[in-house]
Design a protein around this motif. Structure first.
Motif, PDB file in Angstrom:
ATOM      1  N   MET A   1     -10.875 -21.235   8.903  1.00 53.17           N
ATOM      2  CA  MET A   1     -12.021 -20.523   8.845  1.00 53.17           C
ATOM      3  C   MET A   1     -12.792 -19.771   7.543  1.00 53.17           C
ATOM      4  SD  MET A   1      -9.994 -16.658  11.668  1.00 53.17           S
ATOM      5  CE  MET A   1     -10.935 -15.798  10.951  1.00 53.17           C
ATOM      6  N   GLU A   2     -14.803 -19.998   8.080  1.00 51.27           N
ATOM      7  CA  GLU A   2     -14.973 -19.781   7.139  1.00 51.27           C
ATOM      8  C   GLU A   2     -15.089 -18.288   6.416  1.00 51.27           C
ATOM      9  OE1 GLU A   2     -18.770 -21.097   7.366  1.00 51.27           O
ATOM     10  OE2 GLU A   2     -17.879 -23.086   9.114  1.00 51.27           O
ATOM     11  N   ASN A   3     -15.204 -16.955   7.531  1.00 55.12           N
ATOM     12  CA  ASN A   3     -15.074 -15.793   7.218  1.00 55.12           C
ATOM     13  C   ASN A   3     -13.763 -15.178   6.417  1.00 55.12           C
ATOM     14  OD1 ASN A   3     -14.245 -15.759   9.362  1.00 55.12           O
ATOM     15  ND2 ASN A   3     -15.758 -14.254  10.450  1.00 55.12           N
ATOM     16  N   ILE A   4     -12.411 -15.990   5.787  1.00 51.17           N
ATOM     17  CA  ILE A   4     -11.565 -15.423   5.999  1.00 51.17           C
ATOM     18  C   ILE A   4     -10.724 -14.203   4.947  1.00 51.17           C
ATOM     19  CG2 ILE A   4     -10.713 -17.199   3.939  1.00 51.17           C
ATOM     20  CD1 ILE A   4      -8.478 -15.775   7.223  1.00 51.17           C
ATOM     21  N   ARG A   5     -11.846 -14.119   3.879  1.00 46.34           N
ATOM     22  CA  ARG A   5     -12.338 -13.259   2.771  1.00 46.34           C
ATOM     23  C   ARG A   5     -12.834 -12.244   3.495  1.00 46.34           C
ATOM     24  NH1 ARG A   5     -11.244 -15.788  -2.371  1.00 46.34           N
ATOM     25  NH2 ARG A   5     -12.209 -17.828  -2.416  1.00 46.34           N
ATOM     26  N   GLU A   6     -13.718 -11.816   4.695  1.00 45.35           N
ATOM     27  CA  GLU A   6     -14.385 -10.908   5.295  1.00 45.35           C
ATOM     28  C   GLU A   6     -13.099 -10.532   6.172  1.00 45.35           C
ATOM     29  OE1 GLU A   6     -16.988  -7.937   5.282  1.00 45.35           O
ATOM     30  OE2 GLU A   6     -17.376  -9.261   4.602  1.00 45.35           O
ATOM     31  N   LEU A   7     -12.293 -11.139   6.219  1.00 47.71           N
ATOM     32  CA  LEU A   7     -11.322 -10.800   8.099  1.00 47.71           C
ATOM     33  C   LEU A   7     -10.159 -10.046   6.626  1.00 47.71           C
ATOM     34  CD1 LEU A   7      -9.999 -11.957  10.153  1.00 47.71           C
ATOM     35  CD2 LEU A   7      -8.341 -11.492   8.073  1.00 47.71           C
ATOM     36  N   ILE A   8     -10.286  -9.786   5.790  1.00 50.99           N
ATOM     37  CA  ILE A   8      -9.096  -9.397   4.627  1.00 50.99           C
ATOM     38  C   ILE A   8     -10.145  -8.430   4.414  1.00 50.99           C
ATOM     39  CG2 ILE A   8      -7.817  -9.401   2.382  1.00 50.99           C
ATOM     40  CD1 ILE A   8      -7.512 -12.548   2.576  1.00 50.99           C
ATOM     41  N   LYS A   9     -11.300  -8.472   3.924  1.00 51.05           N
ATOM     42  CA  LYS A   9     -11.986  -7.195   3.112  1.00 51.05           C
ATOM     43  C   LYS A   9     -12.106  -6.237   4.100  1.00 51.05           C
ATOM     44  CE  LYS A   9     -16.070  -5.267   1.250  1.00 51.05           C
ATOM     45  NZ  LYS A   9     -17.556  -5.501   1.799  1.00 51.05           N
ATOM     46  N   GLU A  10     -11.821  -6.341   5.496  1.00 55.30           N
ATOM     47  CA  GLU A  10     -12.053  -5.585   7.044  1.00 55.30           C
ATOM     48  C   GLU A  10     -10.706  -4.961   6.983  1.00 55.30           C
ATOM     49  OE1 GLU A  10     -13.827  -7.444   9.988  1.00 55.30           O
ATOM     50  OE2 GLU A  10     -15.381  -8.156   9.099  1.00 55.30           O
ATOM     51  N   LEU A  11      -9.824  -5.404   6.467  1.00 59.48           N
ATOM     52  CA  LEU A  11      -7.904  -4.498   7.267  1.00 59.48           C
ATOM     53  C   LEU A  11      -7.819  -3.961   5.852  1.00 59.48           C
ATOM     54  CD1 LEU A  11      -6.184  -8.572   7.245  1.00 59.48           C
ATOM     55  CD2 LEU A  11      -6.940  -6.886   9.196  1.00 59.48           C
ATOM     56  N   ASN A  12      -8.922  -2.904   5.305  1.00 59.31           N
ATOM     57  CA  ASN A  12      -8.646  -1.901   4.078  1.00 59.31           C
ATOM     58  C   ASN A  12      -6.881  -2.201   4.057  1.00 59.31           C
ATOM     59  OD1 ASN A  12     -11.424  -0.872   4.620  1.00 59.31           O
ATOM     60  ND2 ASN A  12     -10.777  -1.274   6.467  1.00 59.31           N
ATOM     61  N   LEU A  13      -6.738  -3.267   3.683  1.00 57.80           N
ATOM     62  CA  LEU A  13      -5.191  -3.353   3.179  1.00 57.80           C
ATOM     63  C   LEU A  13      -4.620  -2.238   2.508  1.00 57.80           C
ATOM     64  CD1 LEU A  13      -4.123  -7.441   3.114  1.00 57.80           C
ATOM     65  CD2 LEU A  13      -3.713  -5.403   4.978  1.00 57.80           C
ATOM     66  N   ASP A  14      -5.941  -2.208   1.029  1.00 58.44           N
ATOM     67  CA  ASP A  14      -5.052  -1.084  -0.175  1.00 58.44           C
ATOM     68  C   ASP A  14      -5.228   0.364   0.491  1.00 58.44           C
ATOM     69  OD1 ASP A  14      -8.131  -0.654   0.583  1.00 58.44           O
ATOM     70  OD2 ASP A  14      -8.762  -1.353  -1.658  1.00 58.44           O
ATOM     71  N   THR A  15      -5.102   0.686   1.452  1.00 55.47           N
ATOM     72  CA  THR A  15      -5.446   2.020   2.372  1.00 55.47           C
ATOM     73  C   THR A  15      -3.812   2.642   2.364  1.00 55.47           C
ATOM     74  OG1 THR A  15      -7.110   1.985   3.257  1.00 55.47           O
ATOM     75  CG2 THR A  15      -5.778   3.465   3.970  1.00 55.47           C
ATOM     76  N   ASN A  16      -3.645   3.506   1.489  1.00 54.51           N
ATOM     77  CA  ASN A  16      -2.142   4.149   1.224  1.00 54.51           C
ATOM     78  C   ASN A  16      -1.946   5.618   1.288  1.00 54.51           C
ATOM     79  OD1 ASN A  16       0.583   3.829   2.293  1.00 54.51           O
ATOM     80  ND2 ASN A  16       0.730   2.080   0.256  1.00 54.51           N
ATOM     81  N   LEU A  17      -0.853   6.668   1.429  1.00 59.00           N
ATOM     82  CA  LEU A  17      -0.780   7.610   1.034  1.00 59.00           C
ATOM     83  C   LEU A  17      -0.492   7.961  -0.288  1.00 59.00           C
ATOM     84  CD1 LEU A  17      -2.119  10.439   2.450  1.00 59.00           C
ATOM     85  CD2 LEU A  17       0.352  10.138   3.380  1.00 59.00           C
ATOM     86  N   THR A  18      -0.921   7.906  -1.249  1.00 59.79           N
ATOM     87  CA  THR A  18      -0.335   8.895  -2.200  1.00 59.79           C
ATOM     88  C   THR A  18      -0.409   9.806  -2.266  1.00 59.79           C
ATOM     89  OG1 THR A  18      -2.496   8.507  -3.483  1.00 59.79           O
ATOM     90  CG2 THR A  18      -2.058   7.103  -2.518  1.00 59.79           C
ATOM     91  N   THR A  19       0.765   9.578  -3.457  1.00 62.77           N
ATOM     92  CA  THR A  19       1.366  10.928  -3.989  1.00 62.77           C
ATOM     93  C   THR A  19       0.511  11.916  -4.157  1.00 62.77           C
ATOM     94  OG1 THR A  19       1.478  10.103  -6.434  1.00 62.77           O
ATOM     95  CG2 THR A  19       3.590  10.256  -4.856  1.00 62.77           C
TER      96      THR A  19
END
Length: 194
Positions: A1-19
């Motif tokens: 899939m050509e746009n796999i890097r964009e897919l990863i970015k759109e997932l917002n995987l670094d979003t986490n509730l921090t202390t």
């Protein structure tokens, strides 16, 4: 899939509730819900989805997934536990979550256990997991592309194989987590831990 890097970015995987996101003051339920909604807004699949509701929190409380609330106010420790529950519920049953958190809840209440230190470790591991995931997704994407013949419908075939591969990986991780939950349930704390 050509746009796999964009897919990863759109997932917002670094979003986490921090202390640091969690206030030092106790919050009412509506404030807890607002905290989660504002933090995880970008991770929702559909704009109408709810991150956290009063019913969910009440069910977690009734199910004893976290220690009792006093005066309808949620402490920083409650919010950290609700955050863990929020993450765990996507892969584990409520019963498995309860088995996983029962001893932790007891430690927080009875031993004045510093939950924040454990939660910060979870934050660190979550960041590393996101990095590993991104690397793994790129590798799987390359492997899938190598498997798909070059024809008019190869984009769909790649997408289908990616869905199947990602689902399979998710199932493998879920099964491993369930096995560890069973070990926790089969090994109650020793008398000197209580």
């Amino acid at each position: 899939m050509e746009n796999i890097r964009e897919l990863i970015k759109e997932l917002n995987l670094d979003t986490n509730l921090t202390t640091e996101d969690i206030p030092e003051i106790d919050l009412y339920m509506d404030q807890v819900i607002q905290l989660f909604e504002s933090k995880y807004e970008s991770t929702k699949r559909n704009e109408h989805d709810k991150v956290l509701t009063k019913t969910m929190i009440n069910n977690y409380a009734k199910g004893k997934l976290f220690f009792p609330v006093k005066n309808k106010r949620y402490t920083k420790e409650h919010i950290m536990l609700i955050s863990l529950i929020y993450q765990l519920k996507s892969a584990l049953s409520i019963n498995d979550i309860k088995k996983s958190l029962t001893r932790l809840n007891s430690k927080v209440v009875e031993e004045e256990f510093e939950l924040e230190n454990l939660y910060k470790s979870y934050e660190t591991l979550s960041k590393r997991n996101v990095e590993h995931f991104a690397e793994n997704v790129l590798q799987i994407n390359q492997e899938v592309a190598a498997e798909v013949p070059d024809d008019e419908d190869n984009q769909y075939m790649e997408q289908l194989l990616l869905i199947a591969s990602f689902t399979h990986m998710g199932n493998l991780y879920r099964k491993a987590a369930e096995k560890i939950v069973d070990e926790i349930a089969d090994n109650p704390p020793s008398s000197n831990e209580k």
